[in-house]
Design an enzyme around this catalytic site. Sequence first.
Site, PDB file in Angstrom:
ATOM      1  N   HIS A   1       3.069   5.268  12.797  1.00  0.00           N
ATOM      2  CA  HIS A   1       1.837   6.026  12.576  1.00  0.00           C
ATOM      3  C   HIS A   1       1.871   7.435  13.171  1.00  0.00           C
ATOM      4  CE1 HIS A   1      -1.137   2.518  11.525  1.00  0.00           C
ATOM      5  NE2 HIS A   1      -0.051   2.538  10.765  1.00  0.00           N
ATOM      6  N   HIS A  51       0.837  -1.206   0.000  1.00  0.00           N
ATOM      7  CA  HIS A  51       0.000   0.000   0.000  1.00  0.00           C
ATOM      8  C   HIS A  51       0.864   1.245   0.000  1.00  0.00           C
ATOM      9  CE1 HIS A  51      -0.065   1.667   4.227  1.00  0.00           C
ATOM     10  NE2 HIS A  51       0.338   0.448   4.540  1.00  0.00           N
ATOM     11  N   ASP A  91       6.348   2.899   7.244  1.00  0.00           N
ATOM     12  CA  ASP A  91       5.041   2.309   6.962  1.00  0.00           C
ATOM     13  C   ASP A  91       4.196   3.279   6.155  1.00  0.00           C
ATOM     14  OD1 ASP A  91       2.606   1.012   6.990  1.00  0.00           O
ATOM     15  OD2 ASP A  91       2.157   1.520   9.068  1.00  0.00           O
ATOM     16  N   GLU A 124      -5.224   1.591   2.643  1.00  0.00           N
ATOM     17  CA  GLU A 124      -4.987   0.443   3.517  1.00  0.00           C
ATOM     18  C   GLU A 124      -5.102   0.843   4.971  1.00  0.00           C
ATOM     19  OE1 GLU A 124      -2.303  -2.319   5.913  1.00  0.00           O
ATOM     20  OE2 GLU A 124      -2.424  -0.138   5.742  1.00  0.00           O
TER      21      GLU A 124
END
Length: 722
Positions: free
Chosen positions: A544, A366, A376, A413
């Site tokens: 995140h 993704h 990420d 995602e």
Amino acid sequence: MSKLPSRLLKPIAYLSFSLIAVAGVTLAQAPAGSPAVFGYLDFTAQAKLDAQFLAVPDAKLAGEALKTLTAKPHMASTKEDYETAQYVADKFKAAGLETRIVPYRVLLNLPRKVSFEARSDAGMMLITGPTPEHVPDQPVGDVYQNDPRVVMPFNGSSGSGDVTGEVVYANYGRLEDFDRLAAEHIDLHGKIVLVRYGANFRGVKVYIAEQRGAAGVLIYSDPYDDGYFKGDAYPNGPWRPETGVQRGSVQYLFKYPGDPQTPGVASTPELPDSARQDPGHTGNQPTIISVPISYHDAEPILRELKGPTVPKGWQGALPFSYHLGGAGVSVHLLSDQDYQVRTIWDVIGRIKGTQSPDDWVVVGNHRDAWVYGAVDPNSGTAAMLEAVHGFGALLKSGWKPKRTVVFGSWDAEEEGLIGSTEWTEQHMQALDKAVAYFNVDVAVAGTEFDAEAVPSLKQFVREVTKEVSSPKGGSVYEQWKLSSGGEAQDSSNTGHPAKAAALGANEDIPVGDLGSGSDFTPFLQHAGVPSTDIGSHGDYGVYHSVFDNYAWYVMNADPTFVYLQEMARVLGLEALHMADADVLPYDYVTYAKEIGMYLEGAQRRKAAGALDFASAQEAARRFLKAAEAARNHQMAPGAELPKLNAALRATEGALLSDAGLPNRSWYKHTIYAPGEYTGYAAVVIPGVNEALEAKNPTLAQQQLAVLTQCLNKAAETLEGGI
């Protein structure tokens, strides 16, 4: 929602035997002088092709791609997200792939306003938040934290509302944590539950809190888990600074992923609004508010909580004793979420196969991120682009794959595996013949390689890593085995002899089981496509957050991008081997043995009681016998090779149940699913084990019958191919 990989998060699924090494497959027979690799009648030509491919992925180019992809925040559905789609599409086209940007219209929320204030019982204001993510000593090159496009911390799929309630601390928000509160006679109705990240998927924390009557949930990152307790915090080290917040989706992924309004149906632009369902009634959206916060904002709340001292194992790393609460602090929580049907963009690149064009090898990563997403997911995107670069070089040399290769850059995602799920749902019929899905998400958070896979592909991954060199010296396989606790049998590195004892002389590297939290979920657990997920981990505390950016990456993870290069080579070689293998290199012997162990484990559970496992165990033995016979044919296939390959591929599909799992029918796989109360980690033979967990012997016996039917169908499928 890219999972923090299980090798970092360490969730525990009951009765998962993924760390038990099972004997590997015997390699295919080959002519004298030819390397022997399972799946190839003669590996000589493939070995030359592999060498040609491995020479292409370039560390510098991978680093340039990563810097470009992470230059701006690029949440799904934003203008910046579309710019990254165009960038990836241009790279696919430059390599010679047939390329399309594929839109879907899906329900997403963005925050209008998120705020909270905490007061003591005496009315004193303790904290108002959320506090902006910021480190005072901004390192050179880190211009990222001050970008006005950085979205405030919020949770995807959070409910909207304005609530006030007393705070109760619930540790990690696991089922056993909530049960402990109930045992302490702490009523959660109308309360604000404060939980820390870790041990399970954040959506599970909200799910149980909602079931127990809570009005809202605050989720914070305790420094015990990814902050200063682990080591130096950013910018002095890799761990989470005090204002760092882990955003994320709290969608009830374990019910079903994807667009909340279209379970099981592709949310294409042509789908009429009349075909959409009310997300309030489909089961995968919470109704209560949840807000992620930093430990900077959680500290004054935790410090002021009254009530009993927390049980053993609940204490975090903040410098005072934690209490359960129910008194001491009340929180006013406001969440105003803007839910709209928004457009997202997958990027699909294809190389058509010459011999079996309907047999797809799908490779995916993704592209969207909560903020910048250097680790990420864009370390994975950069690695995939360099794998595509390698495939482009092969195409220019005249090579064409036997099977069609599809590269997918998935969108949204983070909000619930949406782009990959919608694409899978759109192509369900074609995916019946897809021979593999190879996923990469967090490609590089550090230097330690790891993998998860269906059992039939665990040895396949090991074999691929033996061909790829490691920046540490030797092969990826050798370094992987050392970091896993054993010394590679073919390694010349004797610097870690003590680790060899951990695995034993005859055991191989453990490969994990696939639960959920990344884009392999729809392929394996809904469509039945054999799947793997690869990555490399390390000290990574900024998951995140705004600090998962290019400056953090080059400081802490991979300053010369050689691990991006390594991951590009492993990912590309997976696809190259599966695209050109003579015989599909599935190891169903290992698969059958693992299923047998899962059944033995379930039978040993106290709740199994008088359940009858005989038919299921007999079906598992039949499957093992068929797998052993099939392996003999894989080693020396006859004239009916297409028939054998078709049966080998159909066997994974035979393990799907048409009815799906109880109370979550989107999940079809009878061997692996994300746990209802783990979310990320795999629960094995989930229909049986979750019924046992719920102390429902009638349902457990019914699910044993479903499992027995699927195992017999899988055995019959293999038997029919030989």
